[in-house]
Design a protein around this motif. Structure first.
Motif, PDB file in Angstrom:
ATOM      1  N   GLY A   1      39.450  69.449  39.482  1.00 43.26           N
ATOM      2  CA  GLY A   1      40.092  70.615  40.070  1.00 43.26           C
ATOM      3  C   GLY A   1      40.898  70.349  41.319  1.00 43.26           C
ATOM      4  O   GLY A   1      41.540  71.249  41.847  1.00 43.26           O
TER       5      GLY A   1
ATOM      6  N   SER B   1      45.316  78.424  46.684  1.00 44.65           N
ATOM      7  CA  SER B   1      43.917  78.330  46.279  1.00 44.65           C
ATOM      8  C   SER B   1      43.706  77.200  45.287  1.00 44.65           C
ATOM      9  O   SER B   1      44.627  76.836  44.541  1.00 44.65           O
ATOM     10  CB  SER B   1      43.474  79.644  45.622  1.00 44.65           C
TER      11      SER B   1
ATOM     12  N   ARG C   1      40.194  75.609  42.804  1.00 47.49           N
ATOM     13  CA  ARG C   1      38.789  75.712  42.432  1.00 47.49           C
ATOM     14  C   ARG C   1      38.295  74.351  41.977  1.00 47.49           C
ATOM     15  O   ARG C   1      38.800  73.806  40.984  1.00 47.49           O
ATOM     16  CB  ARG C   1      38.595  76.729  41.312  1.00 47.49           C
TER      17      ARG C   1
ATOM     18  N   SER D   1      35.285  71.891  40.517  1.00 47.54           N
ATOM     19  CA  SER D   1      34.101  71.938  39.676  1.00 47.54           C
ATOM     20  C   SER D   1      33.388  70.595  39.737  1.00 47.54           C
ATOM     21  O   SER D   1      34.026  69.555  39.909  1.00 47.54           O
ATOM     22  CB  SER D   1      34.475  72.238  38.220  1.00 47.54           C
TER      23      SER D   1
ATOM     24  N   ARG E   1      36.664  81.665  53.701  1.00 48.46           N
ATOM     25  CA  ARG E   1      37.749  81.170  52.852  1.00 48.46           C
ATOM     26  C   ARG E   1      37.231  80.467  51.596  1.00 48.46           C
ATOM     27  O   ARG E   1      37.856  80.544  50.544  1.00 48.46           O
ATOM     28  CB  ARG E   1      38.623  80.188  53.643  1.00 48.46           C
ATOM     29  N   PHE E   2      36.115  79.781  51.724  1.00 49.17           N
ATOM     30  CA  PHE E   2      35.544  79.025  50.602  1.00 49.17           C
ATOM     31  C   PHE E   2      34.276  79.707  50.101  1.00 49.17           C
ATOM     32  O   PHE E   2      33.528  80.289  50.889  1.00 49.17           O
ATOM     33  CB  PHE E   2      35.188  77.606  51.038  1.00 49.17           C
ATOM     34  N   THR E   3      34.038  79.573  48.800  1.00 50.47           N
ATOM     35  CA  THR E   3      32.818  80.111  48.198  1.00 50.47           C
ATOM     36  C   THR E   3      32.225  79.079  47.253  1.00 50.47           C
ATOM     37  O   THR E   3      32.915  78.595  46.347  1.00 50.47           O
ATOM     38  CB  THR E   3      33.103  81.404  47.424  1.00 50.47           C
TER      39      THR E   3
ATOM     40  N   SER F   1      29.355  78.238  44.364  1.00 51.04           N
ATOM     41  CA  SER F   1      28.532  78.932  43.371  1.00 51.04           C
ATOM     42  C   SER F   1      28.034  77.903  42.354  1.00 51.04           C
ATOM     43  O   SER F   1      28.521  76.777  42.316  1.00 51.04           O
ATOM     44  CB  SER F   1      29.334  80.036  42.667  1.00 51.04           C
TER      45      SER F   1
ATOM     46  N   TYR G   1      30.556  74.982  41.661  1.00 45.11           N
ATOM     47  CA  TYR G   1      31.964  75.263  41.912  1.00 45.11           C
ATOM     48  C   TYR G   1      32.217  75.431  43.408  1.00 45.11           C
ATOM     49  O   TYR G   1      31.324  75.816  44.164  1.00 45.11           O
ATOM     50  CB  TYR G   1      32.398  76.539  41.191  1.00 45.11           C
TER      51      TYR G   1
ATOM     52  N   GLN H   1      35.243  77.490  45.257  1.00 46.47           N
ATOM     53  CA  GLN H   1      36.486  78.250  45.270  1.00 46.47           C
ATOM     54  C   GLN H   1      37.065  78.184  46.667  1.00 46.47           C
ATOM     55  O   GLN H   1      36.404  78.586  47.631  1.00 46.47           O
ATOM     56  CB  GLN H   1      36.228  79.707  44.869  1.00 46.47           C
ATOM     57  N   MET H   2      38.274  77.679  46.781  1.00 47.62           N
ATOM     58  CA  MET H   2      38.912  77.491  48.077  1.00 47.62           C
ATOM     59  C   MET H   2      40.164  78.362  48.154  1.00 47.62           C
ATOM     60  O   MET H   2      41.106  78.160  47.381  1.00 47.62           O
ATOM     61  CB  MET H   2      39.276  76.019  48.281  1.00 47.62           C
ATOM     62  N   ASN H   3      40.135  79.311  49.044  1.00 46.70           N
ATOM     63  CA  ASN H   3      41.274  80.213  49.253  1.00 46.70           C
ATOM     64  C   ASN H   3      41.862  80.014  50.640  1.00 46.70           C
ATOM     65  O   ASN H   3      41.231  79.426  51.525  1.00 46.70           O
ATOM     66  CB  ASN H   3      40.824  81.663  49.084  1.00 46.70           C
TER      67      ASN H   3
END
Length: 117
Positions: free
Chosen positions: A8, A17, A19, A21, A66-68, A70, A79, A81-83
């Motif tokens: 990713g 953004s 994402r 993995s 900004r990041f999540t 999961s 994962y 998730q980077m925004n």
């Protein structure tokens, strides 16, 4: 042999953004604490985000909001998730698995994230 395979990463403009993995194999994923670290050129590797087997998360101050992180235990995958990416997020991102009951610690090979201005 335990394997952690990241995917990713890539090149993205600031504000964009991505994402990441990390698929794990040959590991008791459901009881592992999973984490993402990053290492920028000339800097030490640093923790970005961590998620425990029970879903408790913590983040570096620089990425909060900004990041999540999961996880999907059915898919043995974690994962990130980077925004709202910033040029200072540019680094190699590494997946880490910590199996607390055995004391074992595993690393993926890393995936490059580059954020351009």
């Amino acid at each position: 042999q335990v394997q952690l395979v990241e995917s990713g990463g890539g090149l993205v403009q600031a504000g964009g953004s991505l994402r990441l993995s990390c698929a794990a194999s040959r590991i008791i994923f459901s009881i592992s604490t999973m984490a993402w670290y990053r290492q920028a050129p000339g800097k030490q590797r640093e923790l970005v985000a961590r998620i425990t087997s029970s879903g408790i998360t913590n983040y570096a101050d620089s990425v909060k909001g900004r990041f999540t992180i999961s996880r999907d235990n059915a898919k043995n995958t974690v994962y990130l998730q980077m925004n709202s990416l910033k040029p200072e997020d540019t680094a190699i991102y590494y997946c880490n698995a910590a199996v607390l009951i055995t004391g074992n610690n595993y690393w993926g090979q890393g995936t490059q994230v580059t954020v351009s201005v």
